[in-house]
Scaffold this active site. Structure first.
Site, PDB file in Angstrom:
ATOM      1  N   ALA A  10      54.266  47.540  28.955  1.00 18.80           N
ATOM      2  CA  ALA A  10      55.398  48.301  28.405  1.00 18.80           C
ATOM      3  C   ALA A  10      54.999  49.241  27.271  1.00 18.80           C
ATOM      4  CB  ALA A  10      56.486  47.330  27.923  1.00 18.80           C
ATOM      5  N   MET A  14      52.291  54.934  30.540  1.00 20.23           N
ATOM      6  CA  MET A  14      53.309  54.902  31.594  1.00 20.23           C
ATOM      7  C   MET A  14      54.429  53.926  31.256  1.00 20.23           C
ATOM      8  SD  MET A  14      53.185  57.121  33.868  1.00 20.23           S
ATOM      9  CE  MET A  14      54.509  56.378  34.821  1.00 20.23           C
ATOM     10  N   GLY A 100      51.968  50.780  40.283  1.00 16.38           N
ATOM     11  CA  GLY A 100      51.436  52.118  40.021  1.00 16.38           C
ATOM     12  C   GLY A 100      49.976  52.105  39.632  1.00 16.38           C
ATOM     13  N   HIS A 157      41.999  64.962  35.101  1.00 22.47           N
ATOM     14  CA  HIS A 157      42.883  64.097  34.317  1.00 22.47           C
ATOM     15  C   HIS A 157      42.418  64.040  32.861  1.00 22.47           C
ATOM     16  CE1 HIS A 157      44.321  62.556  38.214  1.00 22.47           C
ATOM     17  NE2 HIS A 157      45.387  62.159  37.544  1.00 22.47           N
ATOM     18  N   LYS A 161      41.393  58.342  31.154  1.00 19.97           N
ATOM     19  CA  LYS A 161      41.479  57.727  32.494  1.00 19.97           C
ATOM     20  C   LYS A 161      40.168  57.004  32.811  1.00 19.97           C
ATOM     21  CE  LYS A 161      42.822  58.587  37.285  1.00 19.97           C
ATOM     22  NZ  LYS A 161      43.634  57.351  37.301  1.00 19.97           N
TER      23      LYS A 161
HETATM   24  P1  NAP Z   1      47.528  52.695  29.487  1.00 19.77           P
HETATM   25  O1  NAP Z   1      48.201  53.640  28.547  1.00 19.77           O
HETATM   26  O2  NAP Z   1      46.182  52.152  29.132  1.00 19.77           O
HETATM   27  O3  NAP Z   1      48.552  51.504  29.757  1.00 19.77           O
HETATM   28  C1  NAP Z   1      48.202  50.265  30.324  1.00 19.77           C
HETATM   29  C2  NAP Z   1      48.958  49.232  29.549  1.00 19.77           C
HETATM   30  O4  NAP Z   1      48.811  47.964  30.160  1.00 19.77           O
HETATM   31  C3  NAP Z   1      48.447  49.113  28.098  1.00 19.77           C
HETATM   32  O5  NAP Z   1      49.540  49.033  27.216  1.00 19.77           O
HETATM   33  C4  NAP Z   1      47.671  47.813  28.149  1.00 19.77           C
HETATM   34  O6  NAP Z   1      47.596  47.216  26.883  1.00 19.77           O
HETATM   35  C5  NAP Z   1      48.552  47.027  29.107  1.00 19.77           C
HETATM   36  N1  NAP Z   1      47.947  45.815  29.643  1.00 19.77           N
HETATM   37  C6  NAP Z   1      46.649  45.549  29.894  1.00 19.77           C
HETATM   38  N2  NAP Z   1      46.518  44.302  30.371  1.00 19.77           N
HETATM   39  C7  NAP Z   1      47.779  43.780  30.420  1.00 19.77           C
HETATM   40  C8  NAP Z   1      48.325  42.521  30.803  1.00 19.77           C
HETATM   41  N3  NAP Z   1      47.525  41.531  31.219  1.00 19.77           N
HETATM   42  N4  NAP Z   1      49.672  42.317  30.734  1.00 19.77           N
HETATM   43  C9  NAP Z   1      50.483  43.294  30.273  1.00 19.77           C
HETATM   44  N5  NAP Z   1      50.017  44.498  29.871  1.00 19.77           N
HETATM   45  C10 NAP Z   1      48.688  44.741  29.952  1.00 19.77           C
HETATM   46  O7  NAP Z   1      47.366  53.360  30.932  1.00 19.77           O
HETATM   47  P2  NAP Z   1      48.383  54.346  31.701  1.00 19.77           P
HETATM   48  O8  NAP Z   1      47.937  55.749  31.513  1.00 19.77           O
HETATM   49  O9  NAP Z   1      49.794  53.970  31.403  1.00 19.77           O
HETATM   50  O10 NAP Z   1      48.015  53.981  33.211  1.00 19.77           O
HETATM   51  C11 NAP Z   1      48.142  52.647  33.696  1.00 19.77           C
HETATM   52  C12 NAP Z   1      47.758  52.629  35.178  1.00 19.77           C
HETATM   53  O11 NAP Z   1      48.692  53.415  35.921  1.00 19.77           O
HETATM   54  C13 NAP Z   1      46.375  53.222  35.500  1.00 19.77           C
HETATM   55  O12 NAP Z   1      45.772  52.472  36.532  1.00 19.77           O
HETATM   56  C14 NAP Z   1      46.699  54.637  35.993  1.00 19.77           C
HETATM   57  O13 NAP Z   1      45.712  55.147  36.856  1.00 19.77           O
HETATM   58  C15 NAP Z   1      47.982  54.368  36.718  1.00 19.77           C
HETATM   59  N6  NAP Z   1      48.864  55.524  36.918  1.00 19.77           N
HETATM   60  C16 NAP Z   1      49.449  55.628  38.133  1.00 19.77           C
HETATM   61  C17 NAP Z   1      50.366  56.629  38.375  1.00 19.77           C
HETATM   62  C18 NAP Z   1      51.077  56.639  39.701  1.00 19.77           C
HETATM   63  O14 NAP Z   1      51.957  57.500  39.915  1.00 19.77           O
HETATM   64  N7  NAP Z   1      50.786  55.693  40.598  1.00 19.77           N
HETATM   65  C19 NAP Z   1      50.659  57.569  37.383  1.00 19.77           C
HETATM   66  C20 NAP Z   1      50.049  57.444  36.131  1.00 19.77           C
HETATM   67  C21 NAP Z   1      49.155  56.396  35.903  1.00 19.77           C
HETATM   68  P3  NAP Z   1      46.319  47.581  25.914  1.00 19.77           P
HETATM   69  O15 NAP Z   1      46.243  49.061  25.799  1.00 19.77           O
HETATM   70  O16 NAP Z   1      46.675  46.924  24.617  1.00 19.77           O
HETATM   71  O17 NAP Z   1      45.117  46.977  26.597  1.00 19.77           O
END
Ligand code: NAP
Length: 269
Positions: A10, A14, A100, A157, A161
């Protein structure tokens, strides 16, 4: 009827966007739980404030187990290992999950496939409506232009990433390979360096750029002698993914167990 949505990750880029997207959606979609990992410094924070909105009364908690009985659908944009644990928890409870996260191994994908026998899962490398329209256009272009063109996939990106090429670039390559009856594992070329030799027509090349705050650019080039077609998508805000994932969550609540994607949600199949 209201769909109660939980968000894992959260506090992530994203995650915050999804909180905003739910707040901007119709009244029948409601944020019911926000989950981060146990070491997060943001546990106890108000999810609405995290997303830059006013307080919404949903407090960030450390465990999906504690809130899973309060939600209808989970949206998970985290990291592969966390997503896999969450998929298994959702499958046990029969809770739908929108995935996602990108960058799964073949073994992790097999776990998702098995979980989809027990619950409804919507997994997409890209939840934006525009990208999903591009998948359709790519299929058409590949079928018409066929073996007379060289096909290359370019993606760019932001610098944070962690996986490459992007899941969306791989999906675009897969759409093209399927249309041309090619095995992507055999024809994909990931980057080139040194004495590569002349290009073989059957190959599908991938090029990756990581820089600054680029939200997500993708271009597939179909290049022949004398002309080329380029199909491009540029995301300028994460809301395009957030809106799509929230729409998928509302749609998923009414589905039976199975593995779906955004093309199913948009009725493009
Ligand atoms: P991000 O900012 O690093 O967010 C990931 C979040 O998940 C962080 O807050 C992280 O915490 C948290 N997390 C890690 N382990 C966890 C756990 N065990 N339980 C709960 N939360 C946990 O990354 P993002 O840019 O949002 O992207 C996240 C993923 O979505 C990536 O794989 C990206 O490629 C993908 N994505 C997909 C789409 C789509 O349309 N499908 C679009 C955008 C992104 P910490 O930072 O404290 O470790």
């Amino acid at each position: 009827m209201t769909t109660k949505i939980g968000i894992t990750g959260a506090a992530g880029r994203m995650g915050r966007t999804l909180i905003e997207a739910i707040a901007a959606s119709s009244d029948d979609l409601q944020l019911a739980a926000a989950i981060e990992h146990p070491e997060s410094s943001l546990l106890g924070a108000d999810a609405g404030e995290l997303a830059g909105l006013g307080k919404n009364g949903v407090v960030v908690v450390a465990s999906l187990d504690a809130v899973i009985s309060n939600i209808d659908v989970l949206i998970d944009f985290t990291v592969p290992a966390a997503t896999i644990a969450n998929v298994q928890a959702c499958a046990e409870q029969g809770i739908g999950i929108v995935i996602g996260t990108t960058g799964f191994t073949a073994e992790q994908q097999a776990i998702i496939d098995t979980a989809a026998m027990k619950t409804a899962i919507c997994k997409a490398s890209n939840f934006s409506t525009g990208v999903n329209v591009c998948f359709k256009l790519l299929d058409m272009a590949a079928r018409v232009l066929g073996d007379d063109v060289d096909i290359e996939v370019y993606e760019a990106h932001h610098r944070h990433k962690v996986d490459a090429p992007s899941g969306t670039a791989l999906s675009m390559g897969q759409v093209v390979a399927d249309a041309l009856d090619r095995d992507l594992d055999k024809v994909a070329v990931y980057g080139r360096e040194g004495q590569t030799g002349a290009r073989e027509r059957e190959t599908i090349g991938f090029a990756t750029v990581r820089a600054g705050d680029i939200v997500g650019d993708h271009t597939v080039t179909f290049a022949a002698e004398g002309e080329r077609v380029e199909i491009t998508h540029k995301a300028s805000s994460r809301m395009s993914f957030g809106r799509g994932a929230v729409r998928a969550a509302g749609w998923l609540k009414a589905q039976n167990a199975g593995l779906y994607d955004m093309q199913d949600v948009l009725g493009l199949k």
